[in-house]
Design an enzyme around this catalytic site. Structure first.
Site, PDB file in Angstrom:
ATOM      1  N   VAL A  30       0.835  -1.209   0.000  1.00  0.00           N
ATOM      2  CA  VAL A  30       0.000   0.000   0.000  1.00  0.00           C
ATOM      3  C   VAL A  30       0.870   1.259   0.000  1.00  0.00           C
ATOM      4  O   VAL A  30       0.621   2.202  -0.767  1.00  0.00           O
ATOM      5  CB  VAL A  30      -0.983  -0.011   1.198  1.00  0.00           C
ATOM      6  CG1 VAL A  30      -1.860   1.236   1.180  1.00  0.00           C
ATOM      7  CG2 VAL A  30      -1.856  -1.266   1.166  1.00  0.00           C
TER       8      VAL A  30
ATOM      9  N   LYS B  93     -12.386  -5.194  10.847  1.00  0.00           N
ATOM     10  CA  LYS B  93     -13.143  -4.208  10.059  1.00  0.00           C
ATOM     11  C   LYS B  93     -14.546  -4.028  10.645  1.00  0.00           C
ATOM     12  O   LYS B  93     -15.058  -2.902  10.721  1.00  0.00           O
ATOM     13  CB  LYS B  93     -13.208  -4.659   8.601  1.00  0.00           C
ATOM     14  CG  LYS B  93     -11.826  -4.642   7.928  1.00  0.00           C
ATOM     15  CD  LYS B  93     -11.831  -5.387   6.605  1.00  0.00           C
ATOM     16  CE  LYS B  93     -10.458  -5.371   5.939  1.00  0.00           C
ATOM     17  NZ  LYS B  93     -10.364  -6.317   4.821  1.00  0.00           N
TER      18      LYS B  93
ATOM     19  N   ASP C 257      -9.476 -10.613  10.200  1.00  0.00           N
ATOM     20  CA  ASP C 257      -9.421  -9.387   9.395  1.00  0.00           C
ATOM     21  C   ASP C 257     -10.829  -8.786   9.273  1.00  0.00           C
ATOM     22  O   ASP C 257     -11.024  -7.586   9.492  1.00  0.00           O
ATOM     23  CB  ASP C 257      -8.826  -9.714   8.012  1.00  0.00           C
ATOM     24  CG  ASP C 257      -8.836  -8.513   7.099  1.00  0.00           C
ATOM     25  OD1 ASP C 257      -7.958  -7.653   7.254  1.00  0.00           O
ATOM     26  OD2 ASP C 257      -9.738  -8.416   6.241  1.00  0.00           O
TER      27      ASP C 257
ATOM     28  N   VAL D 166     -11.106  -0.189   6.065  1.00  0.00           N
ATOM     29  CA  VAL D 166     -12.254  -1.074   5.791  1.00  0.00           C
ATOM     30  C   VAL D 166     -12.618  -1.005   4.310  1.00  0.00           C
ATOM     31  O   VAL D 166     -12.748   0.090   3.756  1.00  0.00           O
ATOM     32  CB  VAL D 166     -13.496  -0.653   6.622  1.00  0.00           C
ATOM     33  CG1 VAL D 166     -14.671  -1.577   6.330  1.00  0.00           C
ATOM     34  CG2 VAL D 166     -13.196  -0.648   8.105  1.00  0.00           C
TER      35      VAL D 166
ATOM     36  N   GLY E  55      -5.848  -4.830  -2.225  1.00  0.00           N
ATOM     37  CA  GLY E  55      -4.866  -4.570  -3.285  1.00  0.00           C
ATOM     38  C   GLY E  55      -4.281  -3.177  -3.131  1.00  0.00           C
ATOM     39  O   GLY E  55      -4.939  -2.264  -2.617  1.00  0.00           O
TER      40      GLY E  55
ATOM     41  N   GLU F 234     -10.104   5.751   6.316  1.00  0.00           N
ATOM     42  CA  GLU F 234     -10.919   5.208   5.216  1.00  0.00           C
ATOM     43  C   GLU F 234     -10.408   3.861   4.718  1.00  0.00           C
ATOM     44  O   GLU F 234     -11.179   2.935   4.436  1.00  0.00           O
ATOM     45  CB  GLU F 234     -10.923   6.217   4.049  1.00  0.00           C
ATOM     46  CG  GLU F 234     -11.735   5.799   2.853  1.00  0.00           C
ATOM     47  CD  GLU F 234     -13.222   5.694   3.190  1.00  0.00           C
ATOM     48  OE1 GLU F 234     -13.831   6.728   3.449  1.00  0.00           O
ATOM     49  OE2 GLU F 234     -13.755   4.553   3.207  1.00  0.00           O
TER      50      GLU F 234
HETATM   51  N1  HSE Z   1      -6.543  -9.216   3.400  1.00  0.00           N
HETATM   52  C1  HSE Z   1      -7.604  -8.283   3.211  1.00  0.00           C
HETATM   53  C2  HSE Z   1      -8.680  -8.941   2.379  1.00  0.00           C
HETATM   54  C3  HSE Z   1      -7.164  -7.043   2.474  1.00  0.00           C
HETATM   55  O1  HSE Z   1      -8.473 -10.013   1.840  1.00  0.00           O
HETATM   56  O2  HSE Z   1      -9.737  -8.356   2.267  1.00  0.00           O
HETATM   57  C4  HSE Z   1      -6.791  -5.913   3.327  1.00  0.00           C
HETATM   58  O3  HSE Z   1      -7.779  -5.500   4.195  1.00  0.00           O
END
Ligand code: HSE
Length: 442
Positions: free
Chosen positions: A14, A207, A203, A134, A305, A131
């Site tokens: 990123v 979020k 993850d 999520v 990504g 931002e």
């Molecule tokens: N690893 C996360 C996903 C991407 O697959 O959505 C970054 O938040």
């Protein structure tokens, strides 16, 4: 035109995309926002001056460490793209204490230490933008904070982990195996460094915690969020779900239960094939928000990504730059400009897992004998759990056959109690598969 000077921490997928896309869109940003964002210092590991292109340009801006970045008097705001809860936390806290606004994509940190960060942000009048934490490139946080500011949020649900959605899509559409689909997701670069964070649901839960804090208006404690991943999902269950008219998705589900009180959970969920989220495939994220004024609003787009996430980081960075300019140019003594509807620093209550009500899909491996269904039904009945449909597919040879039960609404605590009794029946020969079913009608 005013130039705003930025310190960047982290130069991975990123960070490097932010650097590259800021450079290639410099003129567009200046024209649209009336300011020039310029990265003047970078703190990062593994940034070699011998590398080509953007990396070589970035390497010229390298500083020794994070302390130097914060202390650099040119740096007016910090962009944290290191990730994790260690050095990233220390960097953000010291930036805020130095009065420097922060832009971060760090969902784990916000979920696990959000309250500490927002308290410090308030205390020092230095806002935090997040931002990119999520749903990758979807401008969801900004929509919740600004575009939908007139609304209370009754319900928010969505696909917020691209890796899991990619895996489930490959299993659903092509019958791919779990491991094979995971390897592909890793190769394409959207899985977390440790993909167990994706497939075990953490993850998505990070979020969901950030989103639940916005829905509730106060910080949600990540440790109280029930989480279940997709490791145990098989193509067999996906096919049975399809026969019953459902698709299987890993969902984050958030319901408002009143001011500073929410239900929040992450788990694989059967949703009707007619629900719009059922046709969201691959790495795409999609979120539905039910607002008290606007009604249902849907968002979808690339959820992971470098480029997609950098789009969200740059949007925040321009907002933070605007804040810096306004703050420096404000009349002495005037109130500090704040971003709208920031997360309050109070703690929100989270509904306990056992109290959550939903419908269920159960798949049991049972002996094919008279009376088996009746015994299972009587256990569910005693727990006041109604059965809405039953499927015992033809064509299964052998002593043990699959028996699929769909239930009406049940409290999770009641379902756990009933399952413990069902598992003890001698005719039940394998561990039951238990999945929630949601129709989101109310
Ligand atoms: N690893 C996360 C996903 C991407 O697959 O959505 C970054 O938040």
């Amino acid at each position: 035109m005013r130039t705003v000077h930025i310190g960047l921490a982290g130069f991975g997928t990123v960070g490097s995309a932010v650097f590259r896309n800021l450079q290639s869109n410099a003129e567009l940003l200046a024209r649209r926002c009336g300011m020039r964002p310029e990265i003047v210092a970078i703190a990062a590991k593994n940034l070699s001056s011998r590398a080509g292109g953007a990396e070589r340009a970035a390497a010229r801006l390298l500083v020794r460490d994070l302390d130097v970045l914060v202390a650099d008097s040119r740096v007016e705001l910090i962009v944290e793209l290191i990730g994790g809860c260690g050095v990233a936390r220390r960097l953000i806290l010291s930036s805020l204490r130095a009065g420097k606004p922060v832009v971060t994509a760090n969902k784990a940190l916000l979920a696990e230490h959000g309250r500490e960060i927002f308290i410090e942000s308030r205390r020092h009048g230095a806002p935090v933008w997040f931002e990119a934490s999520v749903a990758g490139g979807i401008p969801l946080i900004q929509a919740l904070r600004e575009g939908l500011v007139a609304n209370r949020f009754r319900l928010l649900y969505g696909i917020v982990n691209g890796t899991c959605n990619y895996i489930l899509s490959r299993m659903t559409l092509e019958g791919a195996g779990f491991e094979e689909a995971l390897r592909e997701a890793q190769a394409q670069g959207f899985a977390e460094a440790d993909p167990t964070f994706d497939i075990d649901g953490y993850d998505a839960a990070h979020k969901a915690t950030v989103l639940a804090s916005l829905v509730a208006g106060g910080c949600v404690n990540f440790r109280k969020v029930p989480v279940e991943g997709i490791r145990h999902i098989t193509v067999e269950d996906i096919r049975f779900a399809q026969r019953l008219g459902y698709a299987l998705k890993l969902l984050a589900i958030i319901r408002s239960l009143g001011p500073n009180h929410v239900e929040v959970r992450v788990h694989p969920t059967l949703i009707p094939v007619t629900n719009r989220l059922a046709s969201i495939h691959g790495v795409t994220n999609a979120v539905m928000v039910r607002g008290s004024v606007v009604g249902d609003v849907e968002f979808s787009g690339p959820g992971a990504g470098g480029d997609a996430t950098s789009s969200a980081v740059i949007s925040d960075l321009m907002e933070a730059a605007r804040h810096v300019v306004l703050q420096k140019e404000r009349v002495k003594g005037a109130p500090l400009p704040q971003p709208p509807s920031a997360v309050g620093s109070v703690a929100s209550r989270v509904a306990p897992a056992e109290s959550i009500v939903s419908r269920y899909y159960l798949r049991l491996g049972v002996l094919d004998r008279p009376g088996v269904l009746a015994r299972i039904a009587s256990i569910l009945g005693a727990a006041k759990i109604g059965i809405s449909s039953v499927l015992q597919p033809e064509g299964h040879e052998g002593r043990v056959v699959p028996l699929i039960l769909m239930t009406h609404d049940a409290r999770h605590g009641a379902m756990l109690g009933a399952l413990a009794r069902i598992r003890r029946l001698p005719v039940v020969k394998s561990r039951p598969v238990v999945l929630r079913v949601e129709t989101f009608e109310s």
